[in-house]
Scaffold this active site. Structure first.
Site, short mmCIF file in Angstrom:
data_model
loop_
_atom_site.label_atom_id
_atom_site.label_comp_id
_atom_site.label_asym_id
_atom_site.label_seq_id
_atom_site.Cartn_x
_atom_site.Cartn_y
_atom_site.Cartn_z
N MET A 17 65.44 38.43 56.39
CA MET A 17 64.53 39.55 57.01
C MET A 17 63.67 40.09 56.01
SD MET A 17 65.81 43.14 58.54
CE MET A 17 66.64 43.91 57.54
N VAL A 18 64.14 40.32 54.60
CA VAL A 18 63.66 40.90 53.62
C VAL A 18 62.48 39.78 53.08
CG1 VAL A 18 63.76 41.83 51.40
CG2 VAL A 18 65.46 42.42 53.28
N GLY A 19 63.05 38.75 53.03
CA GLY A 19 62.16 37.47 52.29
C GLY A 19 60.74 37.50 53.08
N SER A 109 71.53 47.70 46.54
CA SER A 109 71.79 48.33 48.04
C SER A 109 72.32 49.77 47.78
CB SER A 109 72.61 47.46 48.74
OG SER A 109 73.07 48.21 49.82
N CYS A 111 74.69 50.97 49.03
CA CYS A 111 76.11 51.04 49.33
C CYS A 111 76.96 50.70 47.97
CB CYS A 111 76.54 50.01 50.39
SG CYS A 111 76.35 48.16 50.14
N TYR A 138 80.91 43.05 48.48
CA TYR A 138 79.24 42.85 48.22
C TYR A 138 78.82 43.86 47.18
CZ TYR A 138 74.68 43.59 49.97
OH TYR A 138 73.29 43.52 49.98
N LYS A 142 76.45 43.01 43.75
CA LYS A 142 75.17 43.42 43.68
C LYS A 142 75.37 44.24 42.24
CE LYS A 142 72.82 42.18 47.01
NZ LYS A 142 71.41 41.57 46.70
N ASN A 167 69.60 51.53 53.82
CA ASN A 167 69.85 50.76 54.94
C ASN A 167 68.70 50.15 55.52
OD1 ASN A 167 72.50 51.64 54.29
ND2 ASN A 167 73.06 51.28 56.34
N ARG A 211 73.46 58.07 57.81
CA ARG A 211 72.83 56.99 57.28
C ARG A 211 71.22 57.26 57.07
NH1 ARG A 211 77.12 55.72 56.53
NH2 ARG A 211 78.28 53.90 56.76
O1 GFB Z 1 74.94 49.07 59.09
P1 GFB Z 1 76.48 49.47 59.26
O2 GFB Z 1 77.13 48.25 59.66
O3 GFB Z 1 76.79 49.22 57.41
O4 GFB Z 1 76.55 50.54 59.72
P2 GFB Z 1 77.32 50.21 56.48
C1 GFB Z 1 78.23 50.87 59.93
C2 GFB Z 1 78.16 52.48 60.58
O5 GFB Z 1 77.61 52.58 61.96
C3 GFB Z 1 79.53 52.74 60.57
C4 GFB Z 1 78.66 52.62 62.72
O6 GFB Z 1 79.88 54.15 60.49
C5 GFB Z 1 80.21 52.38 61.79
O7 GFB Z 1 81.46 53.03 62.30
N1 GFB Z 1 78.74 51.76 64.04
C6 GFB Z 1 78.80 52.07 65.29
C7 GFB Z 1 78.47 50.40 63.95
N2 GFB Z 1 79.06 51.01 66.04
C8 GFB Z 1 78.53 50.06 65.35
C9 GFB Z 1 78.41 48.52 65.63
O8 GFB Z 1 78.60 48.13 66.89
N3 GFB Z 1 78.21 47.79 64.54
C10 GFB Z 1 78.17 48.14 63.18
N4 GFB Z 1 77.93 47.25 62.23
N5 GFB Z 1 78.29 49.35 62.93
C11 GFB Z 1 76.56 48.44 54.93
C12 GFB Z 1 77.58 47.58 54.10
O9 GFB Z 1 77.40 49.42 55.23
O10 GFB Z 1 75.43 48.83 54.47
C13 GFB Z 1 76.72 46.41 53.48
O11 GFB Z 1 78.56 47.06 54.66
C14 GFB Z 1 75.30 46.78 53.26
O12 GFB Z 1 77.41 46.05 52.21
C15 GFB Z 1 74.72 47.76 54.28
O13 GFB Z 1 75.07 47.35 52.10
C16 GFB Z 1 73.22 48.20 53.68
O14 GFB Z 1 75.97 51.41 56.37
O15 GFB Z 1 78.40 50.98 56.75
#
Ligand code: GFB
Length: 309
Positions: A17-19, A109, A111, A138, A142, A167, A211
């Site tokens: 996606m980023v590339g 990132s 995170c 991760y 990073k 994000n 976020r």
């Molecule tokens: O984008 P995400 O998966 O990662 O978002 P992080 C997670 C947040 O969204 C949590 C909520 O608070 C989850 O509880 N959420 C609610 C959900 N429903 C869903 C769902 O269906 N799927 C997902 N994925 N989340 C990531 C890191 O953290 O951020 C990576 O794990 C990376 O390393 C990325 O750096 C930018 O923001 O928590």
């Protein structure tokens, strides 16, 4: 200013996606773009990566390659996320040093900052506390990438820089509901619920975490801006200043998708970090700002999803 015109540029991770977004942002420059597909070059293979860089000698490397995923993918395969991203960082950054690459940009990132960082998070917060456990593997990889750039910059005088995005979301994201980041996961889950006439959809966590989201085309323009104007060893945050709770995001996506059913939160799934808002004052000073609002970005991304996924 570092002029990208006339340069031989390699975007490592060109199909991600980023590339892809960085390649779109480079369209306006008269530069030569190098390409290395995954079958030709496995970036976890050190010898192959070193040889490829030595043979092609790019002037500029933009390192967007990485094993990425949402909270579910990160939490369930910390070993894989650490191993692969560490190998990629070491191979590409050291290989670029050996091949005398003029300028390199590596992406960290938000995170990777400590879980309990003061908000908004300044660049100085790096390595001042314990990490968010769900993405520790991760984050460790990073952090090494970011530090390699800093050390090679200071110790060897390489113009290697790193940026710390919040994000990201946009076209070519991973829309698999289990492994993806929250925006594509919510889009996919609500789209499927709407299409199947389901009366409810179950999302993860409490919905309370906050976020900060940036559209990938804004990030890509930011990367180009940093290549042109930023040379410091210290990493630089690149965020949108647009913060929303997961519950707020759910409402926005439900509206974009046209989903009107019930929304449940399954609190057996993790929340992750409660907040990770970046302090963007450093990047403000060098004159970059986002141009796509979250509302518009979500609409554009859903349109892309409808025609492509
Ligand atoms: O984008 P995400 O998966 O990662 O978002 P992080 C997670 C947040 O969204 C949590 C909520 O608070 C989850 O509880 N959420 C609610 C959900 N429903 C869903 C769902 O269906 N799927 C997902 N994925 N989340 C990531 C890191 O953290 O951020 C990576 O794990 C990376 O390393 C990325 O750096 C930018 O923001 O928590």
């Amino acid at each position: 200013m570092f002029d990208l015109n006339g340069k031989k540029i390699w975007v490592a991770g060109e199909t991600g996606m980023v590339g892809r977004a960085v390649l779109r942002a480079l369209n306006k420059y008269e530069c030569e773009i190098l390409s290395a597909s995954h079958d030709v070059l496995d970036l976890t293979n050190q010898a192959q990566t070193f040889e490829w860089l030595e043979a092609h000698k790019p002037d500029v490397v933009i390192m967007t390659a990485g094993r990425v995923g949402g909270i579910g993918a990160n939490a369930s395969d910390k070993a894989g996320f650490l191993y692969e991203n560490l190998a990629l960082a070491q191979n590409v950054i050291h290989g670029a040093y050996q091949a005398q690459v003029e300028k390199l940009l590596y992406l960290g990132s938000s995170c990777i900052y400590p879980k309990e960082s003061a908000q908004p998070i300044k660049e100085e917060a790096l390595l001042t506390g314990a990490l968010e456990p769900t993405n520790e593997g991760y984050a460790l990889a990073k952090i090494v990438g970011v530090k390699l750039c800093e050390y090679y910059n200071k110790q060897y005088g390489c113009n290697f820089i790193s940026a710390m995005p919040c994000n990201l979301y946009g076209p070519y994201d991973n829309f698999n509901g289990q492994t993806s980041h929250v925006i594509p996961a919510l889009m996919m889950k609500m789209h499927q619920a709407k299409t199947n006439g389901a009366e409810q959809v179950t999302l993860w966590g409490t919905g309370d975490p906050l976020r900060e989201f940036l559209h990938v085309d804004d990030l890509a323009r930011g990367c180009v801006h940093l290549l042109e104007h930023y040379n410091e060893a210290q990493t630089i945050n690149i965020g949108s200043n647009e913060e929303v709770s997961i519950k707020g995001l759910v409402m926005m996506i439900a509206e974009v998708v046209g989903y009107e059913g019930k929304i449940n939160f399954d609190t057996d799934n993790p929340d992750g970090a409660m907040r990770k808002l970046l302090d963007n004052s450093k990047v403000d000073v060098i004159g970059w700002k986002k141009s796509i609002s979250l509302e518009n970005g979500l609409k554009k991304t859903y349109e892309w999803f409808l025609t492509n996924v």
